[in-house]
Design a protein around this motif. Sequence first.
Motif, short mmCIF file in Angstrom:
data_model
loop_
_atom_site.label_atom_id
_atom_site.label_comp_id
_atom_site.label_asym_id
_atom_site.label_seq_id
_atom_site.Cartn_x
_atom_site.Cartn_y
_atom_site.Cartn_z
N TYR A 43 0.83 -1.59 0.06
CA TYR A 43 -0.01 -0.27 0.57
C TYR A 43 1.06 0.87 0.38
CZ TYR A 43 -3.90 -2.98 1.07
OH TYR A 43 -5.07 -4.57 1.59
N ILE A 63 -7.72 -6.67 14.97
CA ILE A 63 -7.90 -8.62 14.60
C ILE A 63 -7.49 -9.57 14.19
CG2 ILE A 63 -9.03 -9.14 11.96
CD1 ILE A 63 -9.74 -6.58 11.02
N PHE A 135 -13.87 11.82 2.23
CA PHE A 135 -14.77 10.66 3.36
C PHE A 135 -16.08 11.96 3.43
CE2 PHE A 135 -11.80 7.83 4.61
CZ PHE A 135 -13.03 6.64 4.90
N LEU A 149 -23.38 0.76 12.08
CA LEU A 149 -22.87 -0.69 11.42
C LEU A 149 -21.97 -0.99 12.39
CD1 LEU A 149 -22.82 -3.06 9.74
CD2 LEU A 149 -20.26 -2.19 8.69
N LEU A 150 -20.77 -0.75 12.89
CA LEU A 150 -20.07 -1.03 14.22
C LEU A 150 -20.87 -1.12 15.42
CD1 LEU A 150 -16.75 0.89 13.03
CD2 LEU A 150 -16.82 -1.58 12.88
N ALA A 153 -22.92 -4.04 15.68
CA ALA A 153 -21.38 -4.89 15.91
C ALA A 153 -21.27 -5.49 16.88
CB ALA A 153 -20.77 -5.18 14.83
N LEU B 39 -10.63 -11.05 1.29
CA LEU B 39 -10.55 -9.64 2.06
C LEU B 39 -9.81 -8.45 1.58
CD1 LEU B 39 -12.61 -9.83 5.33
CD2 LEU B 39 -13.19 -8.61 2.98
N ASN B 40 -8.83 -9.97 2.19
CA ASN B 40 -7.19 -8.10 2.16
C ASN B 40 -6.40 -8.12 0.90
OD1 ASN B 40 -5.44 -7.01 4.34
ND2 ASN B 40 -6.02 -8.39 5.18
N ASN B 43 -8.94 -5.96 -0.86
CA ASN B 43 -8.06 -4.59 -0.35
C ASN B 43 -7.32 -4.06 -1.83
OD1 ASN B 43 -10.47 -4.48 1.11
ND2 ASN B 43 -8.45 -4.97 3.24
N VAL B 60 -10.76 5.40 -0.14
CA VAL B 60 -11.99 5.53 0.52
C VAL B 60 -12.97 4.08 1.22
CG1 VAL B 60 -14.41 6.09 0.67
CG2 VAL B 60 -12.93 7.72 -0.27
N VAL B 62 -11.86 1.05 0.71
CA VAL B 62 -10.65 0.06 1.25
C VAL B 62 -11.01 -0.36 2.70
CG1 VAL B 62 -8.63 -0.20 1.97
CG2 VAL B 62 -9.06 -0.97 0.17
N ILE B 63 -10.75 1.22 2.78
CA ILE B 63 -11.20 1.82 4.14
C ILE B 63 -12.63 1.15 5.09
CG2 ILE B 63 -11.40 3.75 6.41
CD1 ILE B 63 -9.24 5.20 4.28
N PHE B 64 -13.74 2.06 3.98
CA PHE B 64 -14.76 0.94 4.50
C PHE B 64 -15.06 -0.74 4.74
CE2 PHE B 64 -17.34 4.98 2.63
CZ PHE B 64 -17.09 5.69 3.58
N VAL B 65 -14.10 -1.24 4.10
CA VAL B 65 -14.12 -2.85 3.92
C VAL B 65 -13.63 -2.67 5.79
CG1 VAL B 65 -12.96 -4.65 2.96
CG2 VAL B 65 -13.84 -3.01 1.74
N PHE B 66 -12.14 -2.31 5.65
CA PHE B 66 -11.74 -2.57 7.53
C PHE B 66 -13.00 -2.66 7.74
CE2 PHE B 66 -7.27 -0.38 6.35
CZ PHE B 66 -6.84 -1.21 5.18
N ALA B 67 -13.86 -1.25 7.50
CA ALA B 67 -14.81 -1.05 9.21
C ALA B 67 -15.68 -2.35 8.89
CB ALA B 67 -15.64 -0.10 8.51
N VAL B 68 -16.54 -2.82 8.45
CA VAL B 68 -16.88 -3.94 7.74
C VAL B 68 -16.50 -5.32 8.32
CG1 VAL B 68 -18.63 -5.17 6.47
CG2 VAL B 68 -18.16 -3.45 5.88
N ALA B 69 -14.94 -5.75 8.02
CA ALA B 69 -14.12 -6.88 7.86
C ALA B 69 -14.08 -6.25 9.53
CB ALA B 69 -12.84 -6.38 7.34
N ALA B 70 -14.29 -5.68 10.73
CA ALA B 70 -13.89 -5.49 12.18
C ALA B 70 -15.01 -6.36 12.54
CB ALA B 70 -13.31 -4.15 11.90
N ALA B 71 -16.16 -5.61 11.64
CA ALA B 71 -17.20 -5.83 12.47
C ALA B 71 -17.62 -7.61 11.98
CB ALA B 71 -18.63 -4.67 11.82
#
Lengths: 168, 100
Positions: A43, A63, A135, A149-150, A153, B39-40, B43, B60, B62-71
């Motif tokens: 990245y 995680i 954002f 969502l968080l 969860a 998932l990674n 990303n 942007v 990818v950062i949403f995917v981070f949040a969804v992955a954490a959930a």
Amino acid sequence: MDWYFWIFAVIAVLAGIFTVTTREALSSAMGLLTVFIAHAALYLHLHAPLVAIFQVSIYAGAILVLIVFVIMLLMAPEERAGVIQANVSFRSFGVLLGLCLVGLVAVGVKSIAVLIARRSLPDGFGSPSVLGDAFFRDYLLHFEVVSVLLLVALIAAIYLCKKRAWKH
Amino acid sequence: MATLTHYIILSSILFGIGAIGFVSRRNALILFMSAELMLNSVNLMLVAFSYFRADIAGQVMVIFVFAVAAAEVAVGLAILITLFRHVREVDVTKFNILKW
């Protein structure tokens, strides 16, 4: 800068193979950690420093610690140290499916890569200020939805882990 | 210089490894880790497209995917712990109460 991509690509692929083939769940988690770090390095190479930081702090930090915590909680080493192994039909089906997937993408790449022309980057591409601008200007609604969502969860995780929540 | 094709092939290989792990392993925790691997890899593809198209929307996303992955991990591991309380096992073939 070609060597940079190749080093981390090879590390990511080898660590990924190690993650899915090793017998111990804890070694698997360490392999996954290596994959995360290699991704963060890639990245950085792709002008996404903020995403790289989040990759390290959220994935490799939060995680993975959660996963290691659950491994420690559920799997006493003397009880079930790597005794869970898939049978041969499962494995061969999995390998076949994975190879089909990779082949399918490789065929698709030929047509896609021609369409995607390289564009020159604007100033400060991927910097926190540019990302924050995107954002809070273009993706504000999505941002708020993700925060809900968080929260959901979090509540779900607490409810599921509560004692007697699923008592018959 | 690494091109977009390099990144697409790398991330599809990683996705394939994750998919192989997901269908061929039986330890529920390793299934989780394989899902994270997939998932990674997605990303990585998003960030690569974002870089080569000079479009910030990929990062942007990818950062949403981070949040969804954490959930996903939080809820998934909670479900796994609840299952473990009933079955005392992390082998997914032992979770067969809904199977007939």
